[in-house]
Scaffold this active site. Structure first.
Site, PDB file in Angstrom:
ATOM      1  N   CYS A 154       0.870  -0.926  -0.308  1.00 30.58           N
ATOM      2  CA  CYS A 154       0.259  -0.018   0.171  1.00 30.58           C
ATOM      3  C   CYS A 154       0.720   1.180   0.366  1.00 30.58           C
ATOM      4  O   CYS A 154       1.835   1.308   0.644  1.00 30.58           O
ATOM      5  CB  CYS A 154      -0.794   0.030   0.961  1.00 30.58           C
ATOM      6  SG  CYS A 154      -1.657  -0.826   1.658  1.00 30.58           S
ATOM      7  N   GLU A 172       1.820  -4.779  -5.711  1.00 30.78           N
ATOM      8  CA  GLU A 172       0.827  -4.956  -5.820  1.00 30.78           C
ATOM      9  C   GLU A 172       0.125  -4.413  -6.927  1.00 30.78           C
ATOM     10  O   GLU A 172      -0.263  -3.143  -6.773  1.00 30.78           O
ATOM     11  CB  GLU A 172       0.615  -5.283  -4.571  1.00 30.78           C
ATOM     12  CG  GLU A 172       1.216  -5.809  -4.029  1.00 30.78           C
ATOM     13  CD  GLU A 172       1.116  -6.353  -2.545  1.00 30.78           C
ATOM     14  OE1 GLU A 172      -0.843  -6.687  -2.328  1.00 30.78           O
ATOM     15  OE2 GLU A 172       0.949  -7.232  -1.902  1.00 30.78           O
TER      16      GLU A 172
END
Length: 521
Positions: free
Chosen positions: A377, A411
């Site tokens: 994140c 990601e």
């Protein structure tokens, strides 16, 4: 006529140019405040962070679409059950007047997916050629080629539609060379990976795999697990009105699972050093007399000027990590938040002044990633956005990868803002490498994809996708060339002049750990 949940109708709002527009919106909730109804609306084709409560005066009731009623089906206890759904097809439209305001549907910026290398063959080096103008013919480009060696064909999947079948990603070939101009783009769907319950939150994700932001085949891997199957009316609505963090007041964009009793408060107060949440200013003041922290817990691994980075272990500093996740969830959508932060490291960027180290943004990463993820994140808090801190966070994540001797990638899928930041960083970093190439023995400079990846720690697939996104790759007479036009060069030089914040590797004091040994946890 009663406006109920699930209805769709035009709603008045101001756009970025401060002009009135009437985009179509869906009513998500209705509530009474002092005998007056207000409506929580989601603007169709707009990001959820623009959702808001509106008064009846902003609704255009002349063109309203009622939700389609589902057929009643008997339940186990014999009682009929029905549930209104949002109007998708077979919409029942009431037009109550001959003249209705135009419902301006908001324009959305497409977020192209990150292409992956689908198949490849061995390649020879291709020269990097600078051409004066985009309009130059291919004949002019070929005059600059010093060698006309034949290459085997290689197929690079750029960006194709999610329905397009994609071959498994093989090992990338060693060399590939650059030139400037041309190339095609088609989106590719994300690759599914191992399933894992993650601690922490996911990236703010509007999938690049579909135009409506919903992944067609969500990837259940790493720390970002969100297929929207758990979505309900509660998590679709912002539940925190305002957050006070130090000298800033933040207006959340999305739902965050703070305790229910705090969601009705006009302001939620956070300690800017330990991120503990409190219900009143008095409670915050009392807490500050006891809180000894003046910086995030953990080790300071970087400092230059007023900018510092702290490395925080999600196992050793569980409370701080969980509070950070709750705060970040207010600004990151489409992710699942878990309270098991043990498998994660958090890197918090701060600005220093006489009062302490104030949080600017952060990124998290898995201690062990089987897919070379160097970011799980990433978030820059709204008061610090559009000031270069986002690129600084990204650059720092790749600097850590260089020390670790690995290539890394964030990601996927990336959010709309995340994709813009990464595209910009990748483009500037790769162009910086290409511009610094020098010719040897009078020959045109040459470089391979592998060499670019090793120099930057950017994963090969991201290097290829960026070259294709910039339309730098051309294929001519059996070889790939990268062509840099004057427009590309001038645009890059202007962008680099505005980029003042950079990571200085000399100021980084970081020793990577081998997290495969459980004792390290």
């Amino acid at each position: 006529m009663e406006v109920i949940e699930g209805c769709r109708l035009p709603v008045l709002r101001r756009n970025q140019e401060n002009e009135d527009e009437w985009p179509l919106a869906e009513i998500l909730s209705v509530k009474d405040i002092s005998g007056r109804k207000v409506f929580y609306v989601h603007y169709i084709d707009f990001n959820k962070r623009l959702d808001e409560w509106v008064t009846p005066e902003r609704l255009d009731l002349k063109k309203i679409q009622f939700p389609k009623k589902e057929a009643k089906t008997p339940t186990k206890n014999g009682l009929p059950g029905s549930r209104p759904s949002s109007p998708e097809r077979d919409l029942k439209t009431l037009d109550l007047s001959l003249h209705t305001p135009a419902a301006g549907i908001g324009k959305t910026i497409p977020t192209p997916g990150l292409p992956y290398l689908a198949s490849s063959a061995s390649l020879q080096r291709v020269p990097v050629v600078k051409i004066p103008d985009r309009t130059n013919s291919i004949e002019n480009v070929t005059k600059n080629l010093l060698s006309k060696r034949k290459l085997e064909a290689v197929s690079l999947t750029t960006q194709c539609s999610p329905a397009t079948p994609v071959a498994p990603t093989p090992e990338i070939p060693t060399p590939v060379f650059a030139q400037q101009n041309g190339s095609v783009r088609r989106p590719v769907s994300a690759v599914a990976g191992r399933k894992r319950k993650a601690g922490c939150l996911g990236t703010d994700e509007d999938s690049q795999d579909s135009s409506d932001g919903i992944p067609s085949a969500p990837r259940m891997t790493g720390s970002l697990v969100s297929d929207r199957s758990h979505d309900d009316i509660v998590t679709r609505m912002k539940n925190i009105e305002c957050i006070e963090l130090g000298r800033h007041r933040l207006k959340p964009w999305y739902f965050s699972p703070y305790p229910q009793e705090l969601t009705s408060l006009p302001v939620l107060y956070l300690c800017e050093f330990c991120l503990k949440y409190l219900k009143s200013l008095k409670c915050l003041q009392r807490h500050l007399t006891k809180c000894n922290l003046r910086h995030p817990p953990g080790n300071e691994i970087y400092r230059k000027g007023t900018i510092s980075f702290f490395e925080i272990d999600g196992r050793k500093n569980k409370n701080y990590s969980q509070n950070l996740c709750l705060l970040a969830k207010c600004f990151l959508d489409h992710k699942t938040l878990y309270y098991d932060t043990d498998p994660f490291l958090f890197y918090v960027m701060t600005e220093y002044d006489c009062k302490g180290f104030h949080i600017v943004g952060y990124f998290s990463k898995e201690k062990e990633s089987t897919e070379d993820y160097n970011v799980a994140c990433i978030l820059t808090l709204p008061p610090y956005q559009r000031r270069g801190y986002g690129k600084l966070l990204i650059e720092f994540s790749y600097e850590l990868s260089k020390v670790e001797g690995k290539t890394g990638t964030p990601e996927k899928p990336l959010s709309d803002l995340g994709l813009l930041s990464y595209r910009s960083y990748w483009s500037q970093t790769i162009l910086e490498i290409l511009m610094e190439l020098k010719s040897e023995n009078g020959e045109r400079p040459q470089i391979t994809i592998n060499e670019i990846s090793e120099l930057t720690s950017i994963k090969k697939e991201d290097v290829i996708s960026t070259l294709q996104y910039l339309n730098l790759i051309n294929y001519y007479k059996g070889q790939y060339i990268l062509t840099l036009s004057e427009d590309i060069v001038e645009g890059h030089e202007k962008a680099m002049m505005k980029r003042h914040l950079r990571i200085d590797s000399k100021c980084l004091h970081f020793t990577p750990k081998d997290w495969s040994k459980r004792g390290k946890w």
